[in-house]
Design a protein around this motif. Structure first.
Motif, PDB file in Angstrom:
ATOM      1  N   HIS A 163      -9.011   0.482  -1.403  1.00  0.00           N
ATOM      2  CA  HIS A 163      -9.149  -0.973  -1.412  1.00  0.00           C
ATOM      3  C   HIS A 163      -8.290  -1.656  -2.472  1.00  0.00           C
ATOM      4  N   GLU A 164      -7.640  -0.887  -3.345  1.00  0.00           N
ATOM      5  CA  GLU A 164      -6.866  -1.495  -4.428  1.00  0.00           C
ATOM      6  C   GLU A 164      -5.759  -2.430  -3.931  1.00  0.00           C
ATOM      7  N   PRO A 165      -4.986  -2.068  -2.898  1.00  0.00           N
ATOM      8  CA  PRO A 165      -3.942  -3.004  -2.451  1.00  0.00           C
ATOM      9  C   PRO A 165      -4.489  -4.384  -2.086  1.00  0.00           C
ATOM     10  N   PHE A 166      -5.650  -4.436  -1.424  1.00  0.00           N
ATOM     11  CA  PHE A 166      -6.249  -5.725  -1.064  1.00  0.00           C
ATOM     12  C   PHE A 166      -6.662  -6.509  -2.313  1.00  0.00           C
ATOM     13  N   GLU A 167      -7.276  -5.812  -3.261  1.00  0.00           N
ATOM     14  CA  GLU A 167      -7.738  -6.489  -4.469  1.00  0.00           C
ATOM     15  C   GLU A 167      -6.579  -7.047  -5.294  1.00  0.00           C
ATOM     16  N   ARG A 168      -5.548  -6.243  -5.470  1.00  0.00           N
ATOM     17  CA  ARG A 168      -4.442  -6.666  -6.315  1.00  0.00           C
ATOM     18  C   ARG A 168      -3.665  -7.818  -5.680  1.00  0.00           C
ATOM     19  N   GLY A 181       0.834  -1.198   0.000  1.00  0.00           N
ATOM     20  CA  GLY A 181       0.000   0.000   0.000  1.00  0.00           C
ATOM     21  C   GLY A 181       0.866   1.243   0.000  1.00  0.00           C
ATOM     22  N   ALA A 182       0.271   2.383  -0.388  1.00  0.00           N
ATOM     23  CA  ALA A 182       0.977   3.669  -0.505  1.00  0.00           C
ATOM     24  C   ALA A 182       2.041   3.614  -1.599  1.00  0.00           C
ATOM     25  N   TYR A 183       1.818   2.755  -2.594  1.00  0.00           N
ATOM     26  CA  TYR A 183       2.742   2.658  -3.720  1.00  0.00           C
ATOM     27  C   TYR A 183       2.351   3.660  -4.803  1.00  0.00           C
ATOM     28  N   ASN A 184       3.302   3.956  -5.672  1.00  0.00           N
ATOM     29  CA  ASN A 184       3.058   4.883  -6.773  1.00  0.00           C
ATOM     30  C   ASN A 184       4.206   4.728  -7.761  1.00  0.00           C
ATOM     31  N   ALA A 185       3.907   4.826  -9.044  1.00  0.00           N
ATOM     32  CA  ALA A 185       4.952   4.697 -10.065  1.00  0.00           C
ATOM     33  C   ALA A 185       6.006   5.783  -9.929  1.00  0.00           C
ATOM     34  N   GLN A 186       5.687   6.888  -9.250  1.00  0.00           N
ATOM     35  CA  GLN A 186       6.637   7.987  -9.110  1.00  0.00           C
ATOM     36  C   GLN A 186       7.662   7.747  -8.000  1.00  0.00           C
ATOM     37  N   TRP A 187       7.425   6.770  -7.131  1.00  0.00           N
ATOM     38  CA  TRP A 187       8.439   6.450  -6.112  1.00  0.00           C
ATOM     39  C   TRP A 187       8.662   4.934  -6.061  1.00  0.00           C
ATOM     40  N   PRO A 188       9.163   4.359  -7.159  1.00  0.00           N
ATOM     41  CA  PRO A 188       9.249   2.902  -7.277  1.00  0.00           C
ATOM     42  C   PRO A 188      10.314   2.243  -6.408  1.00  0.00           C
ATOM     43  N   GLN A 213       5.084  -2.142  -5.494  1.00  0.00           N
ATOM     44  CA  GLN A 213       3.818  -2.490  -6.114  1.00  0.00           C
ATOM     45  C   GLN A 213       3.415  -3.885  -5.604  1.00  0.00           C
ATOM     46  N   PRO A 214       2.115  -4.226  -5.618  1.00  0.00           N
ATOM     47  CA  PRO A 214       1.701  -5.545  -5.121  1.00  0.00           C
ATOM     48  C   PRO A 214       2.421  -6.718  -5.780  1.00  0.00           C
ATOM     49  N   GLU A 215       2.732  -6.603  -7.073  1.00  0.00           N
ATOM     50  CA  GLU A 215       3.481  -7.673  -7.738  1.00  0.00           C
ATOM     51  C   GLU A 215       4.854  -7.868  -7.092  1.00  0.00           C
ATOM     52  N   GLU A 216       5.463  -6.762  -6.678  1.00  0.00           N
ATOM     53  CA  GLU A 216       6.767  -6.845  -6.020  1.00  0.00           C
ATOM     54  C   GLU A 216       6.632  -7.371  -4.601  1.00  0.00           C
ATOM     55  N   THR A 217       5.566  -7.000  -3.928  1.00  0.00           N
ATOM     56  CA  THR A 217       5.311  -7.556  -2.595  1.00  0.00           C
ATOM     57  C   THR A 217       5.235  -9.072  -2.654  1.00  0.00           C
ATOM     58  N   ALA A 235      -5.706 -11.128  -5.866  1.00  0.00           N
ATOM     59  CA  ALA A 235      -5.684 -11.744  -7.196  1.00  0.00           C
ATOM     60  C   ALA A 235      -4.332 -12.367  -7.496  1.00  0.00           C
ATOM     61  N   LEU A 236      -3.261 -11.677  -7.126  1.00  0.00           N
ATOM     62  CA  LEU A 236      -1.919 -12.202  -7.376  1.00  0.00           C
ATOM     63  C   LEU A 236      -1.665 -13.479  -6.574  1.00  0.00           C
ATOM     64  N   ALA A 237      -2.070 -13.455  -5.297  1.00  0.00           N
ATOM     65  CA  ALA A 237      -1.858 -14.630  -4.452  1.00  0.00           C
ATOM     66  C   ALA A 237      -2.618 -15.834  -4.995  1.00  0.00           C
ATOM     67  N   ALA A 238      -3.858 -15.613  -5.429  1.00  0.00           N
ATOM     68  CA  ALA A 238      -4.640 -16.708  -5.988  1.00  0.00           C
ATOM     69  C   ALA A 238      -3.976 -17.258  -7.247  1.00  0.00           C
ATOM     70  N   HIS A 239      -3.482 -16.383  -8.101  1.00  0.00           N
ATOM     71  CA  HIS A 239      -2.861 -16.813  -9.354  1.00  0.00           C
ATOM     72  C   HIS A 239      -1.597 -17.628  -9.110  1.00  0.00           C
TER      73      HIS A 239
END
Length: 359
Positions: free
Chosen positions: A301-306, A257-264, A269-273, A309-313
């Motif tokens: 709610h986006e961090p939870f959703e992403r 959470g609190a991620y943004n492409a401007q401070w990578p 990002q959730p994929e990196e988590t 989905a990633l964990a399930a995949h």
């Protein structure tokens, strides 16, 4: 790695024996990208004037209220998420608290700045005695001065990265209670072993103290049980190094959470988590650093959703407890997608909530 029961609490700058400390500041192992003045102003402008409406929940976040009696009765190896990155663990009959933030706002000003979405599940006054407060760094959403001072009398030790302990002592915490560590250093308290491990981040609470104190993640070991607390970090190869040295982990508490492409480089990002969790050889993943403060431009709610989905995949075992909900560290369980009703999102098939534990 160095283990010490009593590292000096009154350690003074410049921390010359720390490989991370050079020219009066702490540094990451690799150079990270920083924003220009123009980019910083653009980020500030967007945060103040261009916020999407859904960065804040439309109603109250569900919270399971806790009492001292419930905590005292909870079995060993219990965990309670109190908000953002504040997690209460019960190990060997004692309580351990990460990054306690109970303030109304994650800000130096209590009339301006990110405001809480929910009240803490338990008040500072009602918390039981704390064996140790475990701090990752000094940002306002992780280091709450009022909470630290309120916890001073009921806390045996404060464990911090280098320099953060000096701040606590300046605030009035007894030096004998403060233990501060460089990366790969640690201590043993009440039979629990704790090690400060690398993170890729930065520090500062004002305009003149940038990177004057260190930042860290933490490894927490109770015999064979292993928990990882990420603090704040961008994705880097340090996660694999930690996993190789201390993994596998029964549970990883991972910034999501609190991620943004401007401070990578300083938040994931959730994929990196998810990849960091795999690097650590984690079994169960609990996403933190979300659900309490509005600190970026994504929906609340986006961090939870992403991450769900990633964990399930990837067949990663995920648990997303409500604030205050009891969780067994030794035997975590999948939890409901509690945010979906509040976010008015369609329900997913129930079987997607039953994820397979990764060995």
């Amino acid at each position: 790695m160095t283990f010490s029961l009593c590292p000096p609490a009154d350690r003074q700058l410049p921390y010359s024996d720390s490989p991370q400390h050079r020219h009066g500041k702490f540094h990451n192992d690799r150079r990270i990208r920083s924003l220009s003045v123009g980019q910083t102003l653009a980020v500030a402008w967007n945060m103040f004037f261009n916020k999407p409406a859904d960065t804040v929940p439309p109603g109250s976040i569900p919270v399971d209220t806790l009492t001292r009696a419930q905590l005292d009765a909870a079995p060993d190896r219990s965990l309670f998420r109190l908000g953002h990155s504040t997690v209460l663990l019960k190990l060997r009959g004692t309580f351990w608290l990460t990054d306690p933030v109970f303030a109304e706002r994650a800000s130096p000003l209590q009339w301006l700045g990110p405001k809480r979405f929910h009240a803490p599940p338990i008040s500072l006054a009602e918390l039981p005695p704390i064996q140790a407060v475990i701090l990752s760094h000094n940002h306002y959403d992780h280091l709450d001065k009022a909470a630290v001072l309120a916890l001073a009398d009921k806390t045996e030790f404060f464990l911090t990265p280098l320099g953060v302990g000096d701040t606590l002592i300046e605030w009035g915490i007894a030096p004998g209670k403060v233990r501060q560590f460089n990366w790969w250093q640690g201590t043993e308290l009440a039979g629990v072993r704790l090690t400060a491990t690398p993170a890729q981040h930065f520090s500062g609470r004002g305009l003149a103290d940038s990177n004057k104190t260190l930042w860290a993640s933490w490894v927490i070991r109770d015999d064979e049980l292993r928990v990882f607390f990420s603090g704040d970090s961008g994705y880097f190869d340090g996660f694999k190094a930690i996993g190789d040295k201390y993994g596998p982990f029964d549970l990883t508490l991972m910034e999501t959470g609190a991620y943004n492409a401007q401070w990578p480089d300083v938040h994931m990002q959730p994929e990196e988590t998810l990849q960091a969790h795999l690097d650590l050889r984690g079994r169960w993943l609990l996403p933190i650093h979300n659900g309490t403060f509005d600190l970026s431009m994504h929906s609340w709610h986006e961090p939870f959703e992403r991450i769900t989905a990633l964990a399930a995949h990837h067949h990663v075992a995920l648990t997303t407890p409500r604030m205050g909900e009891h969780l067994s560290i030794a035997q975590p369980q999948p939890t409901t997608r509690w945010w979906r009703a509040l976010a008015a999102l369609p329900a997913h098939p129930a079987e997607h909530q039953l994820l397979v534990t990764r060995d």
